[in-house]
Scaffold this active site. Structure first.
Site, PDB file in Angstrom:
ATOM      1  N   ASP A  94       0.833  -1.209   0.000  1.00 31.14           N
ATOM      2  CA  ASP A  94       0.000   0.000   0.000  1.00 31.14           C
ATOM      3  C   ASP A  94       0.863   1.252   0.000  1.00 31.14           C
ATOM      4  O   ASP A  94       1.477   1.596   1.012  1.00 31.14           O
ATOM      5  CB  ASP A  94      -0.901  -0.030   1.240  1.00 31.14           C
ATOM      6  CG  ASP A  94      -1.784   1.195   1.366  1.00 31.14           C
ATOM      7  OD1 ASP A  94      -1.987   1.894   0.356  1.00 31.14           O
ATOM      8  OD2 ASP A  94      -2.290   1.449   2.485  1.00 31.14           O
TER       9      ASP A  94
ATOM     10  N   ASP B  46      -1.969   5.493  -5.510  1.00 33.49           N
ATOM     11  CA  ASP B  46      -2.197   4.690  -4.300  1.00 33.49           C
ATOM     12  C   ASP B  46      -2.541   3.255  -4.660  1.00 33.49           C
ATOM     13  O   ASP B  46      -3.645   2.957  -5.111  1.00 33.49           O
ATOM     14  CB  ASP B  46      -3.330   5.327  -3.491  1.00 33.49           C
ATOM     15  CG  ASP B  46      -3.622   4.588  -2.196  1.00 33.49           C
ATOM     16  OD1 ASP B  46      -2.848   3.689  -1.839  1.00 33.49           O
ATOM     17  OD2 ASP B  46      -4.628   4.925  -1.549  1.00 33.49           O
TER      18      ASP B  46
END
EC number: 3.4.23.21
Length: 397
Positions: A100, A284
């Site tokens: 992430d 992201d």
């Protein structure tokens, strides 16, 4: 890929510390002959050459100036998230983690966690690891979907694709119910250390770069869609760039603020036409969809025949859009235009017989757009943590 070994031979350490070639001149003394040393003024330092020499001289020791580590990914259908296996401790305990770039903590459940969500996942037993070190600081994290986890910090050897460093980790002793449905055991944050939950904690990239175990200070990401690649072959490449995964040249977009991987998005477009929308944004890997401002979402969907904004499900597009590989949404950054095939906006069928699909682009981010996996599965991304961080982007091959 290669596993970096630490050098334990004193002679090898000394040779690596100062391996400059020297000119030797005999100097007679009463006791015999000593050799005075003078430095060669024409010497050019070459770390890789010196390490290659050491590896040949000491074949039992594998010394690397920096290598790369490949982490194969599993695609959770339908391209909801991608996770890989990370080894922690000695002997290694394997956990499945969601990589992430929108967070920085590395965490997973502790064996002491007894919540229902924890019990559905691998729980790390620190008592079984000979390299585990207690920290004692409390730790907690929350995410945009309302999920939370909390526990304590510790440190251990973390190996990612063979790249090993000692790393501070969060051991969850409590997890919210949302994590119970997750396929992965925890998260592997790849953001900057300024958004670590506990101040002063260094990220995996920080530690790997400082230890010199990466050939390049980068993490390169290939997320394969089900549409194009059947979800197969995904990878995070630590310390390297896989040029077979993209076409053309990488365009490096400067990071405007360190925390998330934040960049300037100069324009959004539809099939070559500017939509007059711009914003700061982040790339992201931990977000499934593309989330933009309400105005930008409106402008994009106004260009798609049959698109509607549903009060319950957000923006919808006809599922037939999933066959359209000619039209595209684009985002202009760093002098390049990066496309997302319209086919990837037909993200998931509502399943109500309407023929509508949830759109891969949604609104609601009026200050900071999020280019999530729908963007990344169309574009190869290289997260470069140099002194001037940037994201290299190029269309997938």
């Amino acid at each position: 890929m290669k596993i970096t070994a630490f050098v334990t031979l004193a002679a090898a350490v000394l040779a690596f510390a100062d391996a400059s070639p020297i000119a030797r001149r005999p100097h007679p003394t009463a006791a015999g002959h000593s050799v005075s040393l003078t430095r060669n003024p024409h010497f050019k330092h070459n770390t890789r050459a010196q390490i290659a020499k050491l590896n040949k001289r000491y074949p039992g020791v594998n010394i690397l100036a920096g290598s790369s580590g490949n982490v194969p990914l599993t695609d959770v259908s339908p391209d909801l998230e991608y996770y890989g296996t990370v080894s922690v401790g000695t002997p290694a305990q394997n956990v499945k983690l969601d990589f992430d770039t929108g967070s920085s903590d590395i965490w997973f459940p502790s064996s002491t966690c007894t919540t229902a969500a924890c019990k559905k996942h691998v729980r790390f037993n620190s008592a079984s690891s000979s390299t585990y070190q207690k920290d004692g600081r409390k730790w907690s994290i929350s995410y945009g979907d309302g999920s939370t986890a909390s526990g304590i910090l510790g440190s251990d050897i973390v190996s990612v694709g063979g790249i090993q460093v000692r790393q501070t980790i969060g051991l969850a002793t409590a997890e919210s119910s949302q994590f119970g449905s997750s396929t992965e055991d925890g998260l592997f944050g790849l953001g900057f250390n300024t958004i670590e939950s506990v101040s002063g904690v260094k990220t995996f990239l920080d530690n790997a770069i400082a230890a010199g175990v990466l050939a390049q200070p980068v993490v390169s990401v290939f997320l394969p869609s089900e549409r194009r690649f059947n979800g197969q072959g995904g990878e995070y490449l630590f310390g390297g760039i896989n040029s077979s995964k993209y076409t053309g040249d990488l365009t490096y977009v400067p990071v405007t603020k360190e925390g998330y991987w934040q960049i300037a998005i100069d324009d959004a477009g539809y099939s070559g036409q500017s939509l007059g929308q711009s914003s700061e944004g982040i790339v992201d890997t931990g977000t499934t969809l593309i989330i933009v401002s309400d105005d930008a979402a409106q402008a994009i969907h106004n260009s798609i025949q049959g698109a509607t904004n549903d009060p319950t499900n957000g923006w919808l597009v006809p599922c037939s859009v999933g066959q359209d590989t000619d039209n595209y949404v684009s985002f202009s950054m760093g002098g390049g235009d990066f496309k997302v095939a319209l086919a990837d906006l037909a993200f998931e069928d509502l399943g109500d017989g309407s023929g509508n699909c949830v759109s891969g682009v949604q609104g609601g981010q009026n200050d900071l757009w999020i280019l999530g996996d729908v963007f990344i599965k169309n574009n190869y991304c290289v997260f470069s943590q140099t002194s001037s961080p940037s994201i290299g982007i190029a269309p997938l091959a």
